[in-house]
Write a protein that holds these residues in place. Structure first.
Motif, PDB file in Angstrom:
ATOM      1  N   THR A 235      -8.519   1.862  -4.238  1.00 54.59           N
ATOM      2  CA  THR A 235      -8.192   0.841  -3.467  1.00 54.59           C
ATOM      3  C   THR A 235      -9.442  -0.386  -2.957  1.00 54.59           C
ATOM      4  N   ILE A 236     -10.940   0.495  -2.613  1.00 55.04           N
ATOM      5  CA  ILE A 236     -11.475  -0.259  -2.217  1.00 55.04           C
ATOM      6  C   ILE A 236     -12.061  -1.088  -3.264  1.00 55.04           C
ATOM      7  N   LEU A 237     -12.363  -1.228  -4.040  1.00 56.45           N
ATOM      8  CA  LEU A 237     -12.704  -2.105  -5.284  1.00 56.45           C
ATOM      9  C   LEU A 237     -11.888  -2.660  -5.534  1.00 56.45           C
ATOM     10  N   GLY A 238     -10.793  -2.738  -5.096  1.00 59.27           N
ATOM     11  CA  GLY A 238      -9.778  -3.036  -5.846  1.00 59.27           C
ATOM     12  C   GLY A 238      -9.893  -4.320  -4.824  1.00 59.27           C
ATOM     13  N   VAL A 239      -9.812  -4.063  -3.463  1.00 60.59           N
ATOM     14  CA  VAL A 239      -9.551  -4.986  -2.387  1.00 60.59           C
ATOM     15  C   VAL A 239     -10.987  -5.822  -2.694  1.00 60.59           C
TER      16      VAL A 239
END
Length: 151
Positions: free
Chosen positions: A123-127
């Motif tokens: 989630t975080i690295l996707g953002v």
């Protein structure tokens, strides 16, 4: 026609996108949720999508940097990487919301249910990958002095 490599600023953003895609790809294999002592890996469900999308984004980063043996197309490759990382981020956000909304009547305080590190990574690295690819896409494929043949 000489290769048109990205400028230094764009290259940094492309690198950030690549690192984000790689870590999201790794996070797709890790546990995404837990219930007590049991955990669910990302590859059981939505992680297969994030795995494929992260891999495509990583390939697009290699294309943007000219590492694939073909003429790099920064705008095209970063546009595709942006779309892939946006989908990775959305899948991650949806899955985090789903896990956090699980409510088993009568199990409050008995079974701990939550989000595992793999899903947080995705989630975080996707953002982060989405934002860096977007900025690289907006900045375009300007060339550095050495790449443009100004010697």
């Amino acid at each position: 026609m000489a290769k048109q490599l990205p400028s230094n600023r764009t290259a940094l953003l492309v690198l950030i996108t690549g690192i984000s895609a790689l870590i999201a790809l790794i996070g797709s294999f890790l546990p995404w949720a837990y219930a007590g002592e049991y955990s669910v890996r990302g590859t059981v469900g939505g992680g297969m999508f994030t795995l494929v999308l992260s891999a495509i984004a990583l390939i697009m980063v290699f294309w943007a940097t000219g590492r694939m043996g073909v003429n790099p197309r920064v705008r095209t490759s970063m546009g595709i990487a942006f779309a892939c990382m946006l989908l990775v981020a959305l899948i991650g956000i949806i899955n985090v919301a789903d896990v956090q909304q699980i409510n088993i009547p009568g199990a409050e305080g008995i079974v701990d249910i939550g989000v595992s590190p793999g899903l947080w990574m995705v989630t975080i690295l996707g953002v982060v990958g989405t934002l860096s690819a977007l900025v690289a896409l907006i900045m375009g494929g300007g060339t550095s002095g050495a790449a443009s043949g100004a010697a």
